[in-house]
Design a protein around this motif. Structure first.
Motif, PDB file in Angstrom:
ATOM      1  N   ARG A 121      43.437  54.012  35.268  1.00  0.00           N
ATOM      2  CA  ARG A 121      41.901  54.282  34.406  1.00  0.00           C
ATOM      3  C   ARG A 121      41.059  53.781  34.521  1.00  0.00           C
ATOM      4  NH1 ARG A 121      42.037  49.738  31.319  1.00  0.00           N
ATOM      5  NH2 ARG A 121      43.720  48.675  32.147  1.00  0.00           N
ATOM      6  N   ARG A 150      40.487  60.155  33.443  1.00  0.00           N
ATOM      7  CA  ARG A 150      41.527  59.440  34.743  1.00  0.00           C
ATOM      8  C   ARG A 150      40.711  59.690  36.022  1.00  0.00           C
ATOM      9  NH1 ARG A 150      42.322  57.000  30.589  1.00  0.00           N
ATOM     10  NH2 ARG A 150      44.389  56.374  29.446  1.00  0.00           N
ATOM     11  N   LEU A 206      47.594  65.505  32.808  1.00  0.00           N
ATOM     12  CA  LEU A 206      47.625  65.088  34.598  1.00  0.00           C
ATOM     13  C   LEU A 206      49.308  65.084  34.368  1.00  0.00           C
ATOM     14  CD1 LEU A 206      46.596  61.399  33.307  1.00  0.00           C
ATOM     15  CD2 LEU A 206      46.219  63.005  35.464  1.00  0.00           C
ATOM     16  N   HIS A 258      35.578  59.041  27.202  1.00  0.00           N
ATOM     17  CA  HIS A 258      36.597  60.073  26.502  1.00  0.00           C
ATOM     18  C   HIS A 258      35.608  62.062  26.715  1.00  0.00           C
ATOM     19  CE1 HIS A 258      38.007  56.221  25.443  1.00  0.00           C
ATOM     20  NE2 HIS A 258      38.915  56.327  24.699  1.00  0.00           N
ATOM     21  N   ALA A 278      47.074  57.398  39.198  1.00  0.00           N
ATOM     22  CA  ALA A 278      46.610  58.618  38.229  1.00  0.00           C
ATOM     23  C   ALA A 278      46.002  56.751  37.968  1.00  0.00           C
ATOM     24  CB  ALA A 278      47.298  58.788  36.952  1.00  0.00           C
ATOM     25  N   THR A 280      39.211  63.301  36.060  1.00  0.00           N
ATOM     26  CA  THR A 280      40.346  64.281  35.267  1.00  0.00           C
ATOM     27  C   THR A 280      40.182  64.113  34.162  1.00  0.00           C
ATOM     28  OG1 THR A 280      41.345  66.382  35.995  1.00  0.00           O
ATOM     29  CG2 THR A 280      42.403  63.752  35.983  1.00  0.00           C
ATOM     30  N   PRO A 281      40.321  64.470  32.861  1.00  0.00           N
ATOM     31  CA  PRO A 281      41.364  64.842  31.927  1.00  0.00           C
ATOM     32  C   PRO A 281      42.406  64.234  31.796  1.00  0.00           C
ATOM     33  CG  PRO A 281      39.790  66.791  31.425  1.00  0.00           C
ATOM     34  CD  PRO A 281      40.645  66.060  32.856  1.00  0.00           C
ATOM     35  N   ALA A 282      42.386  62.971  31.271  1.00  0.00           N
ATOM     36  CA  ALA A 282      43.983  62.951  31.336  1.00  0.00           C
ATOM     37  C   ALA A 282      45.001  63.739  30.505  1.00  0.00           C
ATOM     38  CB  ALA A 282      44.650  62.007  29.818  1.00  0.00           C
ATOM     39  N   ASP A 312      40.181  62.513  24.692  1.00  0.00           N
ATOM     40  CA  ASP A 312      40.537  62.135  25.951  1.00  0.00           C
ATOM     41  C   ASP A 312      40.300  61.952  26.957  1.00  0.00           C
ATOM     42  OD1 ASP A 312      42.762  63.285  27.539  1.00  0.00           O
ATOM     43  OD2 ASP A 312      41.726  64.888  27.932  1.00  0.00           O
ATOM     44  N   PRO A 313      40.730  60.750  27.041  1.00  0.00           N
ATOM     45  CA  PRO A 313      40.007  59.754  28.584  1.00  0.00           C
ATOM     46  C   PRO A 313      40.206  60.600  29.592  1.00  0.00           C
ATOM     47  CG  PRO A 313      42.537  59.117  27.526  1.00  0.00           C
ATOM     48  CD  PRO A 313      41.770  60.280  26.820  1.00  0.00           C
ATOM     49  N   GLU A 364      35.969  53.056  29.741  1.00  0.00           N
ATOM     50  CA  GLU A 364      37.000  53.476  29.244  1.00  0.00           C
ATOM     51  C   GLU A 364      35.810  55.250  28.588  1.00  0.00           C
ATOM     52  OE1 GLU A 364      40.970  54.299  29.065  1.00  0.00           O
ATOM     53  OE2 GLU A 364      40.482  54.402  26.595  1.00  0.00           O
TER      54      GLU A 364
END
Length: 296
Positions: free
Chosen positions: A258, A168, A247, A264, A256, A242-244, A165-166, A262
């Motif tokens: 990138r 953002r 969102l 994760h 939001a 925050t984690p994607a 989980d990337p 990146e």
């Protein structure tokens, strides 16, 4: 005493039917076989259980007591055995899980919905907890397994990563960085940051992302849930990382973007080391893995 279940069930059948032949038919046995079971039971107990005549079979006082007591005891035993059998059924039973808030709001509903559709006899009980509480619940056997961010002490658990989980960057639409297609981590050096607190498994990874690049940070607010962070950003109190997966809770007026490069977090299924899951829990584990593939 050497009393068998066959003897006890034969006794209840004869007491219920008041007849040896009808009892034998109900048990799918021959009448002599039932007579022998009753005779052996009476010999073992050293008491006469039935008064017999050519027309009927009537329990003695000892037989009436034994009939009432055995009916209750064998009903309870049947219930215990049925429950034990159900525990071995991979598609039926109760499964207890714990999950961190960002997963409880995103991946967990998808996994529970898939269980309800594909395995309707599975009952999923959820605890929505912090990272530390999830790991403690798994460690203590309070839940069958947990969904967490990659634990810092993975050697204590058996784990399976099911999703990457990337992170953002989130800001208001009127923020100077909002028009970019991506934001470098170093661009956040002088921003007021609203971050998840250290109870979150993600915070450790966010701090590491800044520290490993030598980027100074100015954390003005720490919150327990991404939804709260979004409200703070909406109020103009800063920006957040925050984690994607979080969102979905983002409100209108926020953007939001990138982060470059990146970074994760690994979403992980966690269970106690060297402890096998029950068949129902294994079914739920596999279902949540499949649900994560859908999100990926």
């Amino acid at each position: 005493m050497n009393v068998s279940m066959r003897q006890l069930r034969a006794f209840l059948a004869v007491a219920g039917h008041r007849h040896f032949r009808r009892a034998a038919d109900a048990l799918h046995l021959t009448q002599p076989a039932v007579s022998r079971l009753i005779a052996d039971l009476e010999a073992e107990l050293d008491v006469r259980l039935f008064d017999r005549s050519t027309r009927e079979v009537v329990p003695t006082e000892a037989g009436r007591y034994l009939e009432q007591a055995l009916s209750r005891v064998l009903d309870e035993l049947d219930g215990v055995l049925a429950h034990a059998r159900a525990l071995a059924d991979p598609l039926r039973g109760r499964v207890r899980i714990a999950a961190v808030p960002t997963l409880s709001a995103a991946l967990v509903p998808l996994g529970i919905a898939r269980c309800a559709k594909d395995h309707p006899s599975l009952e999923i009980l959820l605890r929505d907890q912090t990272q530390a509480q999830v790991l403690d619940a798994v460690r203590g056997g309070e839940v069958d397994f947990g969904l967490s961010v990659e634990p810092a002490t993975a050697e204590e658990f058996d784990t399976e990563t099911i999703l990457r989980d990337p992170f953002r960057f989130v800001c208001r639409e009127d923020h100077p960085l909002a028009s970019r297609s991506a934001v470098a981590w170093k661009a956040l050096a002088h921003e007021d940051l609203v971050l998840l607190d250290h109870a979150s498994g993600s915070r450790r990874l966010i701090d590491t992302a800044f520290a490993s690049r030598g980027i100074p940070v100015n954390v003005t607010l720490e919150v327990g849930h991404p939804h709260t962070a979004f409200r703070m950003v909406e109020a103009g109190l800063g920006v957040t990382v925050t984690p994607a997966l979080s969102l979905d809770a983002m409100r209108p007026g926020l953007v939001a973007l990138r982060l470059n490069p990146e970074v994760h977090r690994e979403v992980t299924l966690v269970r106690r080391r060297a402890r096998s899951l029950s068949p129902p829990a294994q079914t739920a584990w596999d279902t949540f893995r499949d649900a994560a593939l859908t999100l990926a």
